[in-house]
Design an enzyme around this catalytic site. Structure first.
Site, PDB file in Angstrom:
ATOM      1  N   HIS A 133     -17.290  29.992   1.397  1.00  0.00           N
ATOM      2  CA  HIS A 133     -18.428  30.176   0.491  1.00  0.00           C
ATOM      3  C   HIS A 133     -18.826  28.946  -0.312  1.00  0.00           C
ATOM      4  CE1 HIS A 133     -18.007  34.357   1.568  1.00  0.00           C
ATOM      5  NE2 HIS A 133     -19.231  34.514   1.107  1.00  0.00           N
ATOM      6  N   ARG A 189     -27.861  43.468  -0.983  1.00  0.00           N
ATOM      7  CA  ARG A 189     -28.315  44.159   0.222  1.00  0.00           C
ATOM      8  C   ARG A 189     -28.541  45.608  -0.204  1.00  0.00           C
ATOM      9  NH1 ARG A 189     -25.098  39.954   2.470  1.00  0.00           N
ATOM     10  NH2 ARG A 189     -26.499  38.735   3.784  1.00  0.00           N
ATOM     11  N   ARG A 213     -39.030  29.540  -9.503  1.00  0.00           N
ATOM     12  CA  ARG A 213     -39.742  28.767 -10.535  1.00  0.00           C
ATOM     13  C   ARG A 213     -41.166  28.435 -10.081  1.00  0.00           C
ATOM     14  NH1 ARG A 213     -40.245  23.198 -10.887  1.00  0.00           N
ATOM     15  NH2 ARG A 213     -40.449  22.305 -12.975  1.00  0.00           N
ATOM     16  N   ASP A 262     -34.235  36.805   7.714  1.00  0.00           N
ATOM     17  CA  ASP A 262     -35.062  37.618   8.605  1.00  0.00           C
ATOM     18  C   ASP A 262     -34.936  39.118   8.329  1.00  0.00           C
ATOM     19  OD1 ASP A 262     -32.506  37.693   9.622  1.00  0.00           O
ATOM     20  OD2 ASP A 262     -33.092  37.477  11.716  1.00  0.00           O
ATOM     21  N   MET A 310     -20.088  27.780   8.118  1.00  0.00           N
ATOM     22  CA  MET A 310     -20.830  29.037   8.219  1.00  0.00           C
ATOM     23  C   MET A 310     -21.850  28.989   9.358  1.00  0.00           C
ATOM     24  SD  MET A 310     -21.328  30.542   4.430  1.00  0.00           S
ATOM     25  CE  MET A 310     -20.027  31.586   3.757  1.00  0.00           C
ATOM     26  N   ASP A 312     -31.971  29.683  10.655  1.00  0.00           N
ATOM     27  CA  ASP A 312     -32.036  30.462  11.895  1.00  0.00           C
ATOM     28  C   ASP A 312     -33.348  31.227  12.018  1.00  0.00           C
ATOM     29  OD1 ASP A 312     -31.538  32.145   9.792  1.00  0.00           O
ATOM     30  OD2 ASP A 312     -29.960  33.291  10.782  1.00  0.00           O
ATOM     31  N   ARG A 338     -11.248  14.344   6.583  1.00  0.00           N
ATOM     32  CA  ARG A 338     -11.017  13.226   7.504  1.00  0.00           C
ATOM     33  C   ARG A 338     -10.037  12.198   6.915  1.00  0.00           C
ATOM     34  NH1 ARG A 338     -12.635  11.116  12.216  1.00  0.00           N
ATOM     35  NH2 ARG A 338     -14.424  12.368  12.817  1.00  0.00           N
ATOM     36  N   GLU A 397     -15.502  15.157  17.181  1.00  0.00           N
ATOM     37  CA  GLU A 397     -15.303  14.969  18.620  1.00  0.00           C
ATOM     38  C   GLU A 397     -15.886  16.150  19.397  1.00  0.00           C
ATOM     39  OE1 GLU A 397     -13.191  13.717  16.479  1.00  0.00           O
ATOM     40  OE2 GLU A 397     -13.095  11.668  17.247  1.00  0.00           O
ATOM     41  N   ARG A 430      -3.800  13.729  12.493  1.00  0.00           N
ATOM     42  CA  ARG A 430      -3.901  15.166  12.748  1.00  0.00           C
ATOM     43  C   ARG A 430      -5.150  15.535  13.522  1.00  0.00           C
ATOM     44  NH1 ARG A 430      -1.702  17.007   6.937  1.00  0.00           N
ATOM     45  NH2 ARG A 430       0.447  17.220   7.615  1.00  0.00           N
TER      46      ARG A 430
HETATM   47  P1  ADP Z   1     -31.151  38.487   5.216  1.00  0.00           P
HETATM   48  O1  ADP Z   1     -32.471  38.688   4.574  1.00  0.00           O
HETATM   49  O2  ADP Z   1     -30.376  37.376   4.596  1.00  0.00           O
HETATM   50  O3  ADP Z   1     -31.258  38.395   6.723  1.00  0.00           O
HETATM   51  P2  ADP Z   1     -30.136  41.247   5.442  1.00  0.00           P
HETATM   52  O4  ADP Z   1     -30.292  41.311   6.913  1.00  0.00           O
HETATM   53  O5  ADP Z   1     -28.873  41.782   4.863  1.00  0.00           O
HETATM   54  O6  ADP Z   1     -30.233  39.764   4.867  1.00  0.00           O
HETATM   55  O7  ADP Z   1     -31.369  42.024   4.793  1.00  0.00           O
HETATM   56  C1  ADP Z   1     -31.542  42.089   3.398  1.00  0.00           C
HETATM   57  C2  ADP Z   1     -32.119  43.421   3.005  1.00  0.00           C
HETATM   58  O8  ADP Z   1     -33.410  43.579   3.629  1.00  0.00           O
HETATM   59  C3  ADP Z   1     -31.336  44.639   3.462  1.00  0.00           C
HETATM   60  O9  ADP Z   1     -30.250  44.932   2.615  1.00  0.00           O
HETATM   61  C4  ADP Z   1     -32.407  45.715   3.394  1.00  0.00           C
HETATM   62  O10 ADP Z   1     -32.597  46.140   2.060  1.00  0.00           O
HETATM   63  C5  ADP Z   1     -33.654  44.965   3.865  1.00  0.00           C
HETATM   64  N1  ADP Z   1     -33.850  45.198   5.306  1.00  0.00           N
HETATM   65  C6  ADP Z   1     -33.279  44.570   6.344  1.00  0.00           C
HETATM   66  N2  ADP Z   1     -33.661  45.111   7.515  1.00  0.00           N
HETATM   67  C7  ADP Z   1     -34.495  46.125   7.213  1.00  0.00           C
HETATM   68  C8  ADP Z   1     -35.213  47.120   7.971  1.00  0.00           C
HETATM   69  N3  ADP Z   1     -35.163  47.146   9.290  1.00  0.00           N
HETATM   70  N4  ADP Z   1     -35.956  48.021   7.288  1.00  0.00           N
HETATM   71  C9  ADP Z   1     -36.020  47.994   5.947  1.00  0.00           C
HETATM   72  N5  ADP Z   1     -35.353  47.109   5.181  1.00  0.00           N
HETATM   73  C10 ADP Z   1     -34.607  46.192   5.795  1.00  0.00           C
END
Ligand code: ADP
Length: 328
Positions: A258, A77, A26, A108, A175, A135, A160, A193, A168
């Site tokens: 999830h 993905r 947005r 990442d 996750m 992360d 809890r 704990e 228990r």
């Molecule tokens: P996140 O972004 O949550 O870490 P992923 O690691 O599954 O999730 O990456 C998401 C998408 O980014 C992958 O399905 C792919 O399309 C693209 N991607 C990830 N790594 C690469 C890479 N080394 N080269 C090109 N595209 C990538």
């Protein structure tokens, strides 16, 4: 900075979904339109870019979504994007519409893809950290983390109640495949704990010794929060060890799964998503590329993709010490 002025931008959500992605979409769409840009929504991450599933957005297309979890653009993905041929297909689909800037909301992996893409083609890319795991280096918070932690806390509080009623020992898995932040924050927030996370070595002997000692003094209610990526292999594996060592204990396992990804984003996630989304567009307008927009000490901070990708945050030993002291 001398640069080609962007006129049409694309926005996509990629990888794992996280609550607050809609608020970011947005912000990107409305800031872009405010600046007179055309803004396109690319469906299902890089998959939609390759399959030409791209829609022109207007201010109404993002109405009434700030409070919704998930992502209206959907996410996926896409293996094909990892190949030069796949990325070429994606580029051709952007080019035919004149899209000359991209905002990628994801983790990442998605940034790694964006980095390669923008090196291969002349398309500036800006990343927004959309992941519940927190992360990614270069930001204090990621979009979705606060919501996920609050969801975990609410669920563990309920556990809890029954745990206390029955004396228990509960092992709750949250996750976090590589990062233990959800476990750490939700564990501290619910008075666990023990908190088991991938970043630190788990000394099961020490944990068992402390649980036996508590059993002797009739402290039977114990909560262990485990990140799914913890070295023992998650809550089920930890429970096997605990059950064997403490046969009299009433041990139960709950895997939150999830539910931690869904639900209405918290105010903090809506705020950082709006803040980062706004600055993603501002960044493209001033010619930035290949950076992730983060927030450090409440200020916008730009981190080059290669740093956001490679550097993982470290959880300080101090926190683990505090957990031990508070749980005694
Ligand atoms: P996140 O972004 O949550 O870490 P992923 O690691 O599954 O999730 O990456 C998401 C998408 O980014 C992958 O399905 C792919 O399309 C693209 N991607 C990830 N790594 C690469 C890479 N080394 N080269 C090109 N595209 C990538």
């Amino acid at each position: 900075m001398s640069h080609k002025k962007v006129t049409k931008i694309g926005v996509l959500t990629s990888g794992g979904d996280s609550p607050g992605m809609n608020a970011a979409i947005r912000a990107v769409v409305r800031t872009g339109i405010y600046h007179g840009l055309e803004v396109y929504g690319i469906m299902r991450g890089y998959a939609g870019m390759l399959e030409d599933d791209i829609v022109l957005m207007d201010t109404r297309s993002v109405a009434n979504i700030i409070q919704r979890g998930g992502t209206i653009l959907k996410t996926a993905r896409c293996k094909e994007f990892m190949t030069p041929e796949g990325r070429q297909k994606g580029y051709d689909n952007l080019k035919k519409r004149g899209i000359d800037g991209l905002v990628v909301i994801g983790g990442d992996g998605s940034f790694r893809g964006a980095q390669i893409f923008s090196h291969e083609f002349d398309i500036p890319c800006i990343g927004l950290p959309g992941t519940i795991d927190k992360d990614i280096a270069g930001t204090d918070f990621t979009i979705g983390f606060d919501t996920a932690v609050n969801t975990a806390i609410r669920a563990i509080d309920k556990i809890r109640d029954t745990m206390e009623a029955h004396d228990r020992l509960f092992i709750v898995e949250v996750m976090g495949r590589d990062a233990g932040y959800i476990a750490l924050y939700s564990g501290i927030g619910t008075g666990a704990e023990n908190i088991l996370i991938p970043e630190t070595k788990t000394d099961m002997n020490e944990i068992i010794a402390s649980l036996s000692e508590k059993e002797k003094r009739r402290k039977l209610v114990n909560l262990i929060v485990v990140a799914e990526g913890e070295e023992f292999g998650g809550a089920q594996e930890v429970s096997k060890v605990v059950k064997e060592a403490l046969p009299k204990a009433d041990v139960r396992v709950c895997i939150l799964g999830h539910i931690q990804r869904g639900g209405a984003p918290t105010c903090q996630d809506r705020l950082i998503a709006s803040h980062m989304g706004y600055y993603a567009v501002e960044s493209l307008l001033v010619g930035r590329s290949n950076v992730m927009v983060g927030v450090i000490n409440n200020k916008i901070h730009y981190t080059p993709f290669d740093k956001a990708v490679k550097e993982k945050q470290r959880i300080g030993q101090e926190w683990m010490r505090i957990v031990k002291i508070l749980a005694s």
